[in-house]
Each structure stands twice: as C-alpha cells, then as structure tokens.
Motif scaffolding. Structure first.
Motif, short mmCIF file in Angstrom:
data_model
loop_
_atom_site.label_atom_id
_atom_site.label_comp_id
_atom_site.label_asym_id
_atom_site.label_seq_id
_atom_site.Cartn_x
_atom_site.Cartn_y
_atom_site.Cartn_z
N ALA A 1 0.85 -1.19 0.00
CA ALA A 1 0.00 0.00 0.00
C ALA A 1 0.88 1.24 0.00
CB ALA A 1 -0.91 0.00 1.22
N SER A 2 0.44 2.23 -0.74
CA SER A 2 1.19 3.49 -0.78
C SER A 2 0.94 4.27 0.51
CB SER A 2 0.74 4.32 -1.98
OG SER A 2 -0.57 4.83 -1.76
N GLN A 3 1.76 5.29 0.72
CA GLN A 3 1.56 6.15 1.90
C GLN A 3 0.19 6.81 1.86
OE1 GLN A 3 4.07 4.88 4.07
NE2 GLN A 3 3.46 6.85 4.87
N ASN A 4 -0.27 7.22 0.67
CA ASN A 4 -1.59 7.85 0.55
C ASN A 4 -2.70 6.86 0.88
OD1 ASN A 4 -0.53 10.34 -0.14
ND2 ASN A 4 -0.76 10.02 -2.34
N GLU A 5 -2.55 5.61 0.44
CA GLU A 5 -3.56 4.58 0.73
C GLU A 5 -3.60 4.28 2.22
OE1 GLU A 5 -3.49 2.17 -3.53
OE2 GLU A 5 -1.90 1.81 -2.05
N ILE A 6 -2.43 4.19 2.84
CA ILE A 6 -2.36 3.95 4.28
C ILE A 6 -2.99 5.13 5.03
CG2 ILE A 6 -0.81 3.68 6.26
CD1 ILE A 6 1.05 2.09 4.30
N ALA A 7 -2.72 6.34 4.57
CA ALA A 7 -3.30 7.53 5.21
C ALA A 7 -4.83 7.51 5.10
CB ALA A 7 -2.74 8.80 4.57
N VAL A 78 -5.34 -4.48 12.05
CA VAL A 78 -5.25 -4.56 10.59
C VAL A 78 -4.49 -3.34 10.07
CG1 VAL A 78 -6.55 -4.54 8.42
CG2 VAL A 78 -7.36 -5.95 10.34
N LEU A 79 -4.90 -2.16 10.51
CA LEU A 79 -4.26 -0.93 10.09
C LEU A 79 -2.77 -0.94 10.43
CD1 LEU A 79 -4.15 2.02 9.12
CD2 LEU A 79 -5.01 2.69 11.38
N ASP A 80 -2.43 -1.32 11.64
CA ASP A 80 -1.02 -1.32 12.06
C ASP A 80 -0.19 -2.27 11.20
OD1 ASP A 80 -1.62 0.51 14.03
OD2 ASP A 80 -1.62 -0.95 15.67
N ALA A 81 -0.73 -3.44 10.89
CA ALA A 81 0.00 -4.40 10.06
C ALA A 81 0.20 -3.86 8.64
CB ALA A 81 -0.74 -5.74 10.02
N ILE A 82 -0.81 -3.19 8.10
CA ILE A 82 -0.69 -2.60 6.77
C ILE A 82 0.37 -1.49 6.81
CG2 ILE A 82 -1.87 -1.22 5.00
CD1 ILE A 82 -4.42 -2.86 5.72
N ALA A 83 0.31 -0.65 7.84
CA ALA A 83 1.26 0.46 7.95
C ALA A 83 2.70 -0.05 8.09
CB ALA A 83 0.89 1.35 9.14
N LYS A 84 2.86 -1.21 8.73
CA LYS A 84 4.19 -1.80 8.88
C LYS A 84 4.60 -2.60 7.65
CE LYS A 84 3.92 -2.16 13.89
NZ LYS A 84 3.72 -3.06 15.03
#
Length: 125
Positions: A1-7, A78-84
């Motif tokens: 995921a891109s930084q924008n998608e994670i944001a 879920v969010l934390d795992a995606i961000a990592k």
C-alpha cells in the motif's frame, strides 16, 4: 500500500473511533476503511467486494444492539499491520476481524428481536 492509501485507511479508522466515542454510527467510515484496503490491493475483483461489505455493514447495523467498540481494536491491528507493510500480519488480523464479526452477527441472528426503539445506532464492523 502506498503512503496515501495507508493515510486514507488510517483516516477512516480515526473516523470510526471518533464516531464511536461520540455515540454515533461509524458505518460510513467503517465502509471507507474496508474499501480503502480493497483499493490498496489493486485487484479489481477484490474491489467489487466493497459492495458486499456495504450490505453486510448495513445489515449488522440493523440487527445489533451492541457497540462495535469491541471491533475497533481489531481494525487497529489490521491498520497497524498494513502500515508496517506486513502482509501476513495484515492477513491474520483481517481474518480474525472477519471471523469474530461473523460469530457476533450470527449470534445476534439467533436472538429474539428487540423492540425497534431499543436498537443501538452503532455498527458492528
């Protein structure tokens, strides 16, 4: 995921948390959270699942009298795992979120219906 998608996924999660804290429904932000994840996968077939998720969220909102507060920590995992950028951890966290949500909703489908005035305005997923 891109930084924008994670944001975007993170913003949706924060909106869910804020709506829950205010005693409101976070259904639209919840849907944005899941659709954001599906969009980040860049798979057109998965993206179509967003419509199915929308139906599920609206149904669970109508049948549940309990807060989805219990599910916010699972969304956060879920969010934390995606961000990592940990796809395996994200997969496990999403699987747990979906499995526990299914169990929760199934349990409510087998309970006697509540009078309409007692239903909560909160979503499940």
């Amino acid at each position: 995921a891109s930084q924008n998608e994670i944001a975007a996924i993170s913003e949706a999660y924060e909106g869910m948390a804020a709506a829950n804290a205010a005693g409101g429904s976070g259904t639209e932000k919840d849907l944005a959270f899941h659709r954001g994840i599906l969009a980040a996968a860049q798979n057109p077939l998965l993206l179509q699942m967003g419509n199915l998720i929308a139906v599920g969220l609206h149904i669970s909102h109508r049948i549940s009298s309990e807060s989805y507060t219990v599910f916010l920590p699972l969304h956060k995992k879920v969010l934390d795992a995606i961000a990592k950028r940990s796809p395996e951890a994200a997969r496990r966290a999403m699987h747990r979120l979906l499995a526990e949500t299914l169990e929760f909703v199934s349990g409510h489908l087998h309970k006697p219906a509540e009078p309409a005035g007692q239903r909560s305005a909160k979503a499940v997923v």
